[in-house]
Design an enzyme around this catalytic site. Sequence first.
Site: not given
Ligand code: A3P
Length: 312
Positions: A133, A153, A211, A280
């Site tokens: 990160h 995003r 994203y 998501g």
């Molecule tokens: P939301 O909270 O808007 O649903 P990170 O992985 O960087 O922590 O980001 C988390 C975000 O990615 C969350 O968004 C989560 O739901 C979404 N996410 C995780 N896995 C995913 C997947 N396989 N496809 C699409 N979105 C995904």
Amino acid sequence: PVPAEASSEEEHNVLVSALPSKLVPGTQLKLRCYQGFWLPERFVPAAVGLQRRFAPRRDDVIIASLPKCGTTWLNALAFATMARRSYYPGGGSDHPLLRLTPHQCVPFLDALFAGGREAQLEVIPSPRLMYTHMPLSMLPVHRGGYRVVYICREPKDMAVSLWHFRRSAHPELSFADTVESVFSGGNTYGPFWDHILGYWRASQSVLFLRYEELLRDPAENVRKLARFVGLPFSEAEEEAGVVGGIVELCSLESLRSLEVNKRGYMDGLNFPRKALFRKGVPGDWVNHMAPEMACRMDEIVGDKFSGSGLSF
Ligand code: A3P
């Protein structure tokens, strides 16, 4: 510049304790401002270590992102893409992504360097896949040649996602405080605009993904990723539906339904693994932010990204 020699733990502690600090609102997480970025305190030595000691290989692939921008998904997609010749996606039950969380399949540079465990990287066979990160300025760009894939995003959605995630460990967390801390630039790994712009300005050598684009056309983005890491899909793979297999294996529905992602906590953290897999979707901010708040945040974003060629 990297600060003057601070090799011993004691010297490191002195270095860290001299940096400006603050707590993430509603949590006990202390941030320190190191070279213009608010890093979790325990990761400041990791930033120094990465700048000084990380020895990237030319075929390394580093996934970089701000938290809540799709890191977990991109880790899964990149792992499945790069490991596809050893682990055929959709080819049975032995795929590591069915037994491990996406984060367990991809080493986290920040934690390895913070814990003095970076030697673990040396025994990973090439091409290595890792994630961070950290802002680009914490990576040893002058020892370049490796490949960086960045995902960003829409900032309001990032903030909403962050609030939901943090709430899984801190149920009382205020939404307004979280949004304010993100948009004032003082949130973890922020200011988010400097983080994003650092990678954006290097996008001739960085694969810069969004994203929302990944949601719109995951297969095309997986192909792009495969080309970028030097492992394009062959015609035979295309005909056999390998790209579709990877997209399916890494879909939110598929990952979320796995026992390994449903139970337990993230390694070394008090966040439940299932909090990584929420909704998501693009534009979830409309369900959380009053129009005035959204307008104010859009103004900040418009201002920070003005003239950069990047907009949200
Ligand atoms: P939301 O909270 O808007 O649903 P990170 O992985 O960087 O922590 O980001 C988390 C975000 O990615 C969350 O968004 C989560 O739901 C979404 N996410 C995780 N896995 C995913 C997947 N396989 N496809 C699409 N979105 C995904």
